[in-house]
Write an enzyme that holds these catalytic residues in place. Structure first.
Site, PDB file in Angstrom:
ATOM      1  CG  ASN A  17     -29.781  81.489  58.030  1.00  0.00           C
ATOM      2  OD1 ASN A  17     -29.719  80.345  57.646  1.00  0.00           O
ATOM      3  ND2 ASN A  17     -29.591  82.488  57.292  1.00  0.00           N
ATOM      4  CB  THR A  23     -26.495  74.863  69.238  1.00  0.00           C
ATOM      5  OG1 THR A  23     -27.421  74.331  68.199  1.00  0.00           O
ATOM      6  CG2 THR A  23     -26.558  73.666  70.288  1.00  0.00           C
ATOM      7  CD  GLU A  40     -32.557  72.112  63.520  1.00  0.00           C
ATOM      8  OE1 GLU A  40     -31.271  71.791  63.327  1.00  0.00           O
ATOM      9  OE2 GLU A  40     -32.898  72.629  62.757  1.00  0.00           O
ATOM     10  CD  GLN A  69     -36.629  70.555  54.171  1.00  0.00           C
ATOM     11  OE1 GLN A  69     -37.277  70.404  55.318  1.00  0.00           O
ATOM     12  NE2 GLN A  69     -35.336  70.936  54.162  1.00  0.00           N
ATOM     13  CD  GLU A  92     -31.339  73.529  67.364  1.00  0.00           C
ATOM     14  OE1 GLU A  92     -31.328  72.274  67.724  1.00  0.00           O
ATOM     15  OE2 GLU A  92     -30.488  73.901  66.741  1.00  0.00           O
TER      16      GLU A  92
HETATM   17  C1  8LK Z   1     -37.138  72.530  60.341  1.00  0.00           C
HETATM   18  C2  8LK Z   1     -35.925  72.162  59.612  1.00  0.00           C
HETATM   19  C3  8LK Z   1     -34.577  72.235  59.936  1.00  0.00           C
HETATM   20  C4  8LK Z   1     -33.741  72.338  59.055  1.00  0.00           C
HETATM   21  C5  8LK Z   1     -32.342  71.891  58.932  1.00  0.00           C
HETATM   22  N1  8LK Z   1     -31.892  71.924  57.637  1.00  0.00           N
HETATM   23  C6  8LK Z   1     -30.363  71.534  57.642  1.00  0.00           C
HETATM   24  C7  8LK Z   1     -30.009  72.861  57.789  1.00  0.00           C
HETATM   25  C8  8LK Z   1     -28.438  72.559  58.765  1.00  0.00           C
HETATM   26  O1  8LK Z   1     -27.370  72.171  57.640  1.00  0.00           O
HETATM   27  C9  8LK Z   1     -28.815  71.333  59.184  1.00  0.00           C
HETATM   28  C10 8LK Z   1     -29.179  71.305  60.774  1.00  0.00           C
HETATM   29  O2  8LK Z   1     -30.072  72.397  60.979  1.00  0.00           O
HETATM   30  O3  8LK Z   1     -30.095  70.806  58.389  1.00  0.00           O
HETATM   31  C11 8LK Z   1     -32.589  71.876  56.607  1.00  0.00           C
HETATM   32  O4  8LK Z   1     -32.164  71.730  55.520  1.00  0.00           O
HETATM   33  N2  8LK Z   1     -34.275  71.862  56.503  1.00  0.00           N
HETATM   34  C12 8LK Z   1     -34.561  71.901  57.904  1.00  0.00           C
HETATM   35  N3  8LK Z   1     -35.975  72.151  58.301  1.00  0.00           N
END
Ligand code: 8LK
Length: 221
Positions: A17, A23, A40, A69, A92
């Protein structure tokens, strides 16, 4: 296919989560000389030719969730495909948690329309069936939504200032569902996020040693 099996680096995806401590664990694991860590690409998401898609997504999810996304999915494919000269590649997250946790959540909570969801899923299926994106181990950092929220506040990322605990609970539930129900690309090592960094690192290294030995055996034959 056989030498393809051995030509790619041993690939581990660290999942969890927001605020689960990924990290911190990745930084510790990156100390190993045989490991290359790919964090990431948040900085890419924050600057698409000057536009901060992460911020837009949190500010106006109905308008920007799908675009965000779809960009995450592209950058995750780039990470999976990125050449790695180290023996072990630790990523990550993955294209899989993008699909089964974040995209799923945005559709179920109405932040992504059905056609937007269907298009992004078709992209995921096409990518997954046509590209060689090997994963050898999934490490899942299991953090309670409360602990995750504490760590998000401590980290103080501006875009995440207003994440409600309900969002963290939804993501926690979707991670659990994904790792128990979807056909996974690799075995899962679940780590309680309350473990010390030393304990977590030791558990990952235990599994990594097994993978390294299997690879050494395979390369001999
Ligand atoms: C693979 C994946 C990572 C990811 C991170 N995030 C968001 C959640 C955190 O606030 C930020 C960094 O992880 O990006 C997201 O909305 N959708 C995502 N999909």
């Amino acid at each position: 296919q056989k030498n393809a099996q051995n030509s790619h680096p041993i690939t581990i995806c660290v999942e969890g989560n927001i605020g689960s401590g990924k990290t911190t664990l990745l930084n510790q694991l990156s100390a190993r000389p045989d490991v290359e860590v790919l964090q990431e690409p948040v900085e890419k998401w924050r600057n698409v030719k000057g536009k901060n898609l992460l911020d837009l997504m949190y500010l106006d999810p109905l308008r920007w969730s799908h675009l965000f996304q779809s960009y995450v999915q592209l950058t995750m494919v780039q990470m999976h495909m990125k050449p790695c000269h180290a023996k072990v590649k630790i990523m990550e997250r993955s294209i899989h948690s993008a699909r089964y946790c974040f995209v799923e959540n945005m559709f179920r909570t109405g932040r992504m329309s059905e056609p937007e969801y269907n298009v992004i899923c078709e992209w995921y299926n096409t990518i997954n069936c046509n590209l060689f994106l090997p994963v050898d181990l999934i490490v899942y950092l299991s953090a309670s939504p409360t602990l995750a929220q504490e760590r998000i506040i401590k980290r103080g990322r501006a875009e995440e200032a207003n994440i409600p605990i309900s969002y963290l609970s939804e993501l926690h539930a979707l991670h659990c569902y994904w790792l128990q129900n979807e056909d996974l690309p690799a075995p899962v090592l679940v780590l309680d996020a309350e473990l010390t960094l030393e304990q977590m690192t030791a558990r990952v290294e235990e599994h990594l040693e097994v993978l390294l030995q299997q690879r050494a055996e395979a390369e001999k034959s």
